[in-house]
Design an enzyme around this catalytic site. Structure first.
Site, short mmCIF file in Angstrom:
data_model
loop_
_atom_site.label_atom_id
_atom_site.label_comp_id
_atom_site.label_asym_id
_atom_site.label_seq_id
_atom_site.Cartn_x
_atom_site.Cartn_y
_atom_site.Cartn_z
N PRO A 11 73.41 49.16 22.12
CG PRO A 11 75.01 49.16 20.13
CD PRO A 11 74.99 49.38 21.26
CG MET A 12 73.67 43.66 22.86
SD MET A 12 73.12 42.97 24.68
CE MET A 12 72.31 44.44 25.67
CB ALA A 13 71.87 42.30 16.75
CB CYS B 46 78.93 43.88 13.92
SG CYS B 46 78.62 42.34 14.03
CG ASN C 182 80.61 48.48 25.11
OD1 ASN C 182 81.23 47.49 24.66
ND2 ASN C 182 79.54 47.87 25.39
N GLY C 183 82.09 47.55 27.68
CA GLY C 183 82.46 46.28 27.98
C GLY C 183 83.31 46.02 29.67
CG ASP C 184 84.37 42.90 29.75
OD1 ASP C 184 83.40 42.20 29.50
OD2 ASP C 184 85.42 42.87 29.64
N GLY D 1 76.06 46.75 28.19
CA GLY D 1 75.31 45.60 27.01
C GLY D 1 74.75 44.39 27.99
NE ARG D 2 78.73 41.32 27.15
CZ ARG D 2 80.44 40.20 27.04
NH1 ARG D 2 80.72 39.12 26.87
NH2 ARG D 2 81.00 40.92 27.16
C1 LIG Z 1 73.10 39.69 21.81
C2 LIG Z 1 74.44 41.21 21.38
C3 LIG Z 1 73.80 41.53 20.76
C4 LIG Z 1 75.18 42.99 20.20
N1 LIG Z 1 74.36 43.41 18.37
C5 LIG Z 1 75.65 44.67 18.33
C6 LIG Z 1 75.05 45.62 17.66
O1 LIG Z 1 73.81 45.32 16.65
N2 LIG Z 1 75.67 46.64 17.58
C7 LIG Z 1 76.75 46.73 17.89
O2 LIG Z 1 77.16 47.52 17.42
N3 LIG Z 1 77.52 45.61 18.79
C8 LIG Z 1 76.52 44.55 19.31
N4 LIG Z 1 77.13 44.04 20.61
C9 LIG Z 1 77.67 44.53 21.25
C10 LIG Z 1 77.45 45.24 22.62
O3 LIG Z 1 76.70 46.68 22.21
C11 LIG Z 1 79.01 45.45 23.30
O4 LIG Z 1 79.57 46.26 22.73
C12 LIG Z 1 78.89 44.46 23.70
O5 LIG Z 1 78.54 42.91 24.16
C13 LIG Z 1 80.34 44.04 25.06
O6 LIG Z 1 79.67 45.11 26.29
P1 LIG Z 1 79.09 44.30 27.53
O7 LIG Z 1 80.95 43.83 28.05
O8 LIG Z 1 78.48 45.94 28.17
O9 LIG Z 1 78.28 43.83 26.44
C14 LIG Z 1 76.10 43.16 20.65
C15 LIG Z 1 76.32 41.92 21.45
C16 LIG Z 1 75.18 41.24 22.00
C17 LIG Z 1 76.28 40.44 23.16
#
Ligand SMILES: Cc1cc2nc3c(=O)[nH]c(=O)nc-3n(C[C@H](O)[C@H](O)[C@H](O)COP(=O)(O)O)c2cc1C
Length: 307
Positions: A16-18, A98, A196-198, A220-221
């Site tokens: 999820p990413m807002a 969050c 999750n993460g990185d 995510g990213r």
């Molecule tokens: C722009 C952005 C928006 C995010 N919005 C949410 C969200 O709405 N809900 C949530 O649980 N995590 C949110 N996250 C966190 C991601 O879901 C994830 O846990 C975090 O980015 C680490 O994973 P990654 O390294 O694959 O990005 C957001 C992250 C980013 C970068």
């Protein structure tokens, strides 16, 4: 894999990413093979008191979509979960990670990690109120590592799965996600654990699953401007044609869903992510950021096809 009564045909998900994982982006990721996707977080209070989140719920009818809600009041979380289920979501996920100050200040998101009793009460009530599976998405902890304790509480309250981002709230997005903690959670609960993460790529995701023993990974990213990764593709190896054609299709979907004005404004950041790394992208990014219409942004993106 199975989460409660839901069967998912794979184990690498879109996190999820807002501001990012709206219906247009989810559809593009699905097209490239994302087997399961999460909505942007939806305020349960917003759903309870009005319609401010209706746009997010509107795109909910999808058998492979988790709608994520955030809040701290049991009654609004229950109501929002029921709305999400009625809108067609396959799973309801509760945000407990969050780190944003304005969310944490309200006792929502990662702030819940400091209130284990409330976590139990929320999960129990939400899980009882809907028939789709209910999961939670947590962090390693607020300041300290409390992941195993939180996961056990969520599990005994009826959570069907738990997603763990291996950073504490205090780390926001800095430092590294702690995959040892994810492994530890997996060893201490019997419901599916989503790490999750990185995670940077499909092959990296599979390595993480192997090493940590977790059941799935959410990305995510690394997926920003890069839905291709869900097909196991490496963006650096792709032709500008595929990247630009996907970006243009994404822009069209956004305009279709949100109208031209909002759609193009939101597309600007996606366009910048898509073109990153292509020759002449830096110069074009400035122009993309002023684009007002689908025609304009398409024309600008097409220039990069020519190199
Ligand atoms: C722009 C952005 C928006 C995010 N919005 C949410 C969200 O709405 N809900 C949530 O649980 N995590 C949110 N996250 C966190 C991601 O879901 C994830 O846990 C975090 O980015 C680490 O994973 P990654 O390294 O694959 O990005 C957001 C992250 C980013 C970068």
């Amino acid at each position: 894999m199975k989460i409660g009564n839901l069967t998912i045909n794979g184990n690498v998900f879109l996190a999820p990413m807002a501001g990012v994982t709206d219906k247009a982006f989810r559809d593009i990721c699905r097209e490239f093979g994302a087997v399961f996707t999460y909505s942007e977080m939806v305020s349960a209070k917003g759903v309870f008191y009005g319609n401010e989140n209706s746009e997010i719920l509107l795109g909910a009818a999808d058998e492979f979509l988790a709608v994520q809600i955030f809040g701290r009041e049991v009654k609004s979380l229950v109501y929002a979960a029921q709305k999400a289920e009625a809108a067609g979501a396959a799973l309801v996920d509760i945000n407990m990670g969050c780190p944003a100050p304005k969310i944490v200040r309200n006792g929502e998101g990662a702030a819940l990690l400091r209130e284990p009793d409330l976590i139990g009460e929320i999960v129990e009530n939400v899980a009882r109120a809907v028939s789709v599976p209910v999961s939670v998405k947590i962090r390693k902890g607020f300041t300290q590592n409390t992941a195993v304790q939180t996961a056990k509480i969520a599990e005994s309250a009826g959570a069907a799965a738990i997603a763990v981002h291996g950073r504490t709230r205090d780390m926001f997005y800095a430092g590294e996600s702690d995959w040892d903690v994810i492994k530890e959670v997996k060893q201490n609960v019997s419901i599916p654990v989503i790490g999750n993460g990185d995670v940077l790529s499909m092959s990296h995701a599979l390595e993480r699953i192997e090493e940590s023993g977790c059941d799935a990974v959410m990305i995510g990213r690394a997926a920003l401007g890069n839905p291709f990764l869900f097909r196991g593709l490496v963006k650096a190896d792709l032709s500008a044609d595929i990247i630009i054609d996907t970006a243009v299709r994404h822009a069209k979907l956004l305009v279709l869903n949100k109208g031209e004005r909002t759609g193009i404004r939101e597309m600007r950041k996606h366009a910048a992510w898509y073109i990153k790394g292509l020759p002449n992208a830096a110069r074009l990014k400035v122009l993309v950021n002023t684009a007002q219409t689908l025609e304009e942004i398409t024309e600008l993106l097409y220039r990069l096809k020519e190199g």
